[in-house]
Design a protein around this motif. Structure first.
Motif, PDB file in Angstrom:
ATOM      1  N   ARG A 182       0.958  -1.233  -0.055  1.00  0.00           N
ATOM      2  CA  ARG A 182       0.000  -0.005   0.007  1.00  0.00           C
ATOM      3  C   ARG A 182       0.750   1.320   0.022  1.00  0.00           C
ATOM      4  NH1 ARG A 182      -5.234  -1.135   4.044  1.00  0.00           N
ATOM      5  NH2 ARG A 182      -6.492  -2.677   2.612  1.00  0.00           N
ATOM      6  N   ASP A 229      -7.838  -3.523  -1.085  1.00  0.00           N
ATOM      7  CA  ASP A 229      -8.779  -2.434  -1.203  1.00  0.00           C
ATOM      8  C   ASP A 229      -8.892  -2.284  -2.337  1.00  0.00           C
ATOM      9  OD1 ASP A 229      -6.600  -0.650  -1.367  1.00  0.00           O
ATOM     10  OD2 ASP A 229      -7.105   0.031   0.456  1.00  0.00           O
ATOM     11  N   TYR A 230      -9.730  -1.352  -2.906  1.00  0.00           N
ATOM     12  CA  TYR A 230     -10.049  -1.236  -4.323  1.00  0.00           C
ATOM     13  C   TYR A 230      -8.653  -0.571  -4.782  1.00  0.00           C
ATOM     14  CZ  TYR A 230     -11.388   1.001  -8.759  1.00  0.00           C
ATOM     15  OH  TYR A 230     -11.314   1.632 -10.223  1.00  0.00           O
ATOM     16  N   ALA A 231      -8.419   0.665  -4.338  1.00  0.00           N
ATOM     17  CA  ALA A 231      -7.413   1.447  -4.852  1.00  0.00           C
ATOM     18  C   ALA A 231      -6.000   0.729  -4.974  1.00  0.00           C
ATOM     19  CB  ALA A 231      -6.957   2.705  -4.141  1.00  0.00           C
ATOM     20  N   ASN A 232      -5.637  -0.215  -4.172  1.00  0.00           N
ATOM     21  CA  ASN A 232      -4.583  -0.780  -4.226  1.00  0.00           C
ATOM     22  C   ASN A 232      -4.509  -2.175  -4.938  1.00  0.00           C
ATOM     23  OD1 ASN A 232      -2.470   0.875  -2.359  1.00  0.00           O
ATOM     24  ND2 ASN A 232      -4.300   0.583  -0.945  1.00  0.00           N
ATOM     25  N   ARG A 260      -6.251  -2.222  -7.497  1.00  0.00           N
ATOM     26  CA  ARG A 260      -6.171  -1.868  -8.859  1.00  0.00           C
ATOM     27  C   ARG A 260      -4.696  -1.584  -9.146  1.00  0.00           C
ATOM     28  NH1 ARG A 260      -6.280   3.463 -11.076  1.00  0.00           N
ATOM     29  NH2 ARG A 260      -7.318   3.559 -13.103  1.00  0.00           N
ATOM     30  N   LYS A 261      -3.913  -0.925  -8.194  1.00  0.00           N
ATOM     31  CA  LYS A 261      -2.579  -0.579  -8.479  1.00  0.00           C
ATOM     32  C   LYS A 261      -1.695  -1.745  -8.927  1.00  0.00           C
ATOM     33  CE  LYS A 261      -0.204   0.533  -4.568  1.00  0.00           C
ATOM     34  NZ  LYS A 261       0.351   1.394  -3.572  1.00  0.00           N
TER      35      LYS A 261
END
Length: 401
Positions: free
Chosen positions: A106, A141-144, A146-147
């Protein structure tokens, strides 16, 4: 533009066997194999280029069908602590274990994750891997997530490899959902996975079905969502306990179920009937000093395809050589070198749903192959470490590392 590759022997790996062609030749046209056979049967034709392979043994490009190659940091200090007698529970209680990798992942930028992953994946490419699967699962989580998935797509754009991207958001419970595993699964199903799929970042869906991760009922909820999105599924199953995860995977016609040390005879029969591949991960078995072996005799008896993979990850299999994993597959799991080579070619292709294009050397398939400077294919498994002399051909073009 046809290229002639001559003066070689070819292990086509059809039917899971060497299926050798002595004094062979191969013709490629663009990215595909146009013709393959003995040199004396070579059809008369005009070739734009003729490549002398100097008596090499040619095999399909190796396929690493289960990796976690993208992650932040590493856990070498935890490795040292475990060797000094500190238990995994104590390490986890102090913020270590997968939680430490989640934090590091993250905290890392997309560019930092890409740079570190490329170093690891290049090691596998140098080892002869031309196709690789890479999972997310350290973002949670979505952001990570996705990353991580974006980094996997960038690896495919950077290196001369076929790269498959698997969403493993159901890898562990994130700190934000402590004691709320049902709610986290619903979040994956209702929010995270549909959006990631819509962005074109997901080729398959995976989960960790274990008492310390997610239950069969929770995994089934995820499988139903994946099916509704027309995404193939895979599963970490029966690594630490017998929960029937591999039978669940078979019911949903999963591409593969992986680890499998605690699978039962009924699980084996279910996978055989469904055509689900058993992916064995000797690196994790070795690194964790496991003593419970997968039911090899039963898998062979019922005709389940057996693939092998590196399981490259920071916690339980920091493996940078698929060839070393092949040797472990033979020494630890008693697979013959021929079975082991099949496990990282034709059977691994099935584990990724790529059997129509990859995994064997046949007319019409993708021209991914390795020309090894060896006297017999068993040498690929025999030698421990090192860099075997080879030429790597991906999509009909020789590449340099």
């Amino acid at each position: 533009m046809k290229k002639l590759w001559k003066n070689c022997h070819i292990a086509t790996m059809q039917n899971g066997q060497y299926s050798s062609i002595e004094h062979a030749a191969m013709v490629t046209s663009g990215q595909h194999i146009h013709w393959i056979g003995t040199f004396e049967d070579l059809p008369a034709d005009a070739y734009s280029e003729t490549i002398d392979l100097n008596g090499a043994w040619v095999t399909p490009g190796l396929i690493d069908c289960h990796t976690h190659s993208v992650f932040g940091g590493n856990r070498s200090v935890e490795f040292e602590k475990r060797l000094q007698g500190v238990s995994y529970a104590e390490i986890a209680a102090s913020g270590g274990g997968i939680a430490s990798t989640v934090r590091a992942t993250r905290e890392a930028s997309e560019q930092e994750l890409l740079a570190s992953a490329l170093k690891r994946v290049r090691c596998l490419l140098k080892d002869g891997v031309t196709t690789i699967e890479i999972k997310s699962g350290y973002g949670l989580d979505y952001a990570n997530e996705r990353k991580m998935l974006r980094v996997i797509r960038q690896i495919a754009e950077t290196l001369p490899m076929t790269v498959r991207s698997t969403c493993l958001a159901a890898h562990a419970l994130p700190p934000e959902y402590q004691d709320q595993s049902d709610a986290y699964i619903e979040h994956i199903c209702n929010d995270m996975l549909p959006k990631l799929h819509q962005e074109g970042l997901v080729d398959a869906v995976d989960a960790f079905c274990e008492y310390l991760a997610f239950s069969p009922a929770q995994v089934e909820r995820l499988f139903k969502t994946a099916q509704s999105l027309n995404l193939p599924i895979k599963l970490h199953a029966e690594q630490l306990s017998a929960l029937g995860g591999s039978s669940l995977a078979a019911r949903y016609h999963a591409l593969s179920a992986d680890h499998l040390e605690f699978m039962t005879e009924d699980d084996v029969k279910a996978m055989a009937a469904a055509g689900t591949v058993a992916v064995l991960l000797p690196g994790a078995f070795y690194f964790l000093r496991e003593t419970k072996y997968p039911p090899l005799d039963s898998l062979h008896q019922h005709g389940v395809r057996i693939a092998l993979s590196s399981d490259l990850n920071p916690g339980t299999s920091p493996a940078l050589s698929l060839r070393l994993m092949m040797n472990m597959g033979s020494t630890l799991f008693r697979l013959t070198p021929e079975q082991t080579l099949a496990g990282v070619t034709t059977h691994a292709a099935y584990a990724l749903g790529l059997q129509e294009t990859h995994g064997t050397l046949e007319t019409g398939k993708v021209a991914d192959f390795i020309a090894w400077d060896i006297e017999h294919p068993s040498e690929i498994v025999y030698w421990l470490g090192g860099d075997l002399a080879k030429r790597i051909i991906q999509h009909g073009n020789e590449i340099s590392i």
